[in-house]
Write a protein that holds these residues in place. Structure first.
Motif, mmCIF file in Angstrom:
data_model
loop_
_atom_site.group_PDB
_atom_site.id
_atom_site.type_symbol
_atom_site.label_atom_id
_atom_site.label_comp_id
_atom_site.label_asym_id
_atom_site.label_seq_id
_atom_site.Cartn_x
_atom_site.Cartn_y
_atom_site.Cartn_z
ATOM 1 N N LEU A 40 -13.733 -9.169 -56.965
ATOM 2 C CA LEU A 40 -14.337 -9.889 -58.097
ATOM 3 C C LEU A 40 -15.453 -9.064 -58.722
ATOM 4 O O LEU A 40 -15.554 -8.968 -59.950
ATOM 5 C CB LEU A 40 -14.878 -11.246 -57.625
ATOM 6 N N ASN A 41 -16.294 -8.457 -57.882
ATOM 7 C CA ASN A 41 -17.382 -7.594 -58.378
ATOM 8 C C ASN A 41 -16.817 -6.459 -59.225
ATOM 9 O O ASN A 41 -17.330 -6.166 -60.314
ATOM 10 C CB ASN A 41 -18.177 -7.001 -57.212
ATOM 11 N N ILE A 81 -16.372 -20.212 -56.078
ATOM 12 C CA ILE A 81 -15.065 -20.223 -55.445
ATOM 13 C C ILE A 81 -15.351 -20.702 -54.028
ATOM 14 O O ILE A 81 -16.106 -20.066 -53.288
ATOM 15 C CB ILE A 81 -14.435 -18.820 -55.415
ATOM 16 N N ARG A 82 -14.794 -21.831 -53.671
ATOM 17 C CA ARG A 82 -15.039 -22.397 -52.345
ATOM 18 C C ARG A 82 -13.817 -22.124 -51.476
ATOM 19 O O ARG A 82 -12.697 -22.424 -51.853
ATOM 20 C CB ARG A 82 -15.319 -23.887 -52.440
ATOM 21 N N VAL A 102 -11.433 -16.778 -67.963
ATOM 22 C CA VAL A 102 -12.169 -16.506 -66.720
ATOM 23 C C VAL A 102 -11.505 -17.251 -65.568
ATOM 24 O O VAL A 102 -11.278 -16.684 -64.495
ATOM 25 C CB VAL A 102 -13.658 -16.890 -66.849
ATOM 26 N N ARG A 103 -11.164 -18.514 -65.794
ATOM 27 C CA ARG A 103 -10.500 -19.321 -64.760
ATOM 28 C C ARG A 103 -9.189 -18.662 -64.317
ATOM 29 O O ARG A 103 -8.917 -18.544 -63.121
ATOM 30 C CB ARG A 103 -10.246 -20.732 -65.293
ATOM 31 N N GLN A 104 -8.379 -18.226 -65.266
ATOM 32 C CA GLN A 104 -7.099 -17.593 -64.937
ATOM 33 C C GLN A 104 -7.309 -16.284 -64.169
ATOM 34 O O GLN A 104 -6.579 -15.999 -63.220
ATOM 35 C CB GLN A 104 -6.277 -17.344 -66.205
ATOM 36 N N ASP A 105 -8.301 -15.496 -64.558
ATOM 37 C CA ASP A 105 -8.589 -14.247 -63.849
ATOM 38 C C ASP A 105 -9.067 -14.521 -62.420
ATOM 39 O O ASP A 105 -8.674 -13.816 -61.479
ATOM 40 C CB ASP A 105 -9.637 -13.433 -64.607
ATOM 41 N N LEU A 106 -9.907 -15.539 -62.259
ATOM 42 C CA LEU A 106 -10.370 -15.904 -60.917
ATOM 43 C C LEU A 106 -9.199 -16.327 -60.032
ATOM 44 O O LEU A 106 -9.069 -15.862 -58.894
ATOM 45 C CB LEU A 106 -11.402 -17.034 -60.997
ATOM 46 N N ILE A 110 -7.915 -14.609 -56.612
ATOM 47 C CA ILE A 110 -7.880 -15.428 -55.395
ATOM 48 C C ILE A 110 -6.506 -15.304 -54.741
ATOM 49 O O ILE A 110 -6.385 -15.036 -53.542
ATOM 50 C CB ILE A 110 -8.199 -16.907 -55.738
ATOM 51 N N GLU A 111 -5.468 -15.496 -55.524
ATOM 52 C CA GLU A 111 -4.109 -15.458 -54.978
ATOM 53 C C GLU A 111 -3.701 -14.046 -54.557
ATOM 54 O O GLU A 111 -2.966 -13.882 -53.580
ATOM 55 C CB GLU A 111 -3.139 -16.061 -55.980
ATOM 56 N N ALA A 112 -4.187 -13.032 -55.254
ATOM 57 C CA ALA A 112 -3.877 -11.648 -54.884
ATOM 58 C C ALA A 112 -4.465 -11.292 -53.515
ATOM 59 O O ALA A 112 -3.987 -10.367 -52.860
ATOM 60 C CB ALA A 112 -4.406 -10.685 -55.950
ATOM 61 N N HIS A 113 -5.486 -12.032 -53.098
ATOM 62 C CA HIS A 113 -6.112 -11.781 -51.794
ATOM 63 C C HIS A 113 -5.648 -12.792 -50.735
ATOM 64 O O HIS A 113 -6.327 -13.042 -49.744
ATOM 65 C CB HIS A 113 -7.636 -11.751 -51.944
#
Length: 150
Positions: A40-41, A81-82, A102-106, A110-113
């Motif tokens: 994310l960073n 992100i919880r 931003v929501r879609q990128d997050l 998340i799913e990629a990890h």
């Protein structure tokens, strides 16, 4: 909530396991959370801080979303992100506080990890899992079960 989402939530619902599942590995989950925060960073060029000082909850990690990515930052809200202690589940708190992009990128990161993203709206469905008889709170929902304080 659709049947697939309900199935995922029920899959990790264990008797007598309020804070963590029976096969919980804190070190492994922390490593995954740190890897997600690093990604994310890099992607957003922002500092996503990890709050890992959570106790008496069904989650131990919040990755704080930087105020630059939020419509109107509010210091009293934990916009994050919880990460649940159960099943590598993750959600976005206060998901309407940031743009659709931003929501879609997050969610994509998340799913990629290898976390399973759970929509906050679905999680607000009343809890009807195996701990229902032990809980007794009529306001208890799936968010409470996997992403909140006990």
């Amino acid at each position: 909530m659709d049947a697939k989402t309900k199935s995922i939530l029920q899959k990790f619902d264990e008797p007598n396991c309020w804070e963590t599942p029976s096969q919980f590995d804190y070190i492994q989950l922390k490593r995954k959370v740190e890897e997600l925060a690093d990604a994310l960073n890099s992607y957003f060029k922002q500092d996503f801080e990890i709050d890992d000082q959570i106790q008496d909850a069904s989650y131990y990690f919040d990755i704080m979303i930087p105020s630059e990515l939020v419509y109107s930052p509010k210091p009293d809200l934990c916009i994050s992100i919880r990460i649940s202690n159960f099943g590598n589940l993750a959600t976005l708190t206060f998901q309407n506080e940031y743009s659709w992009q931003v929501r879609q990128d997050l969610i994509r990161l998340i799913e990629a990890h290898h976390f399973t993203f759970m929509d906050e709206d679905d999680l607000m469905t009343p809890y009807d899992g195996i701990l229902l008889a032990q809980n007794g709170d009529p306001n208890y929902n799936w968010f409470s079960r996997y992403f909140d304080y006990i």
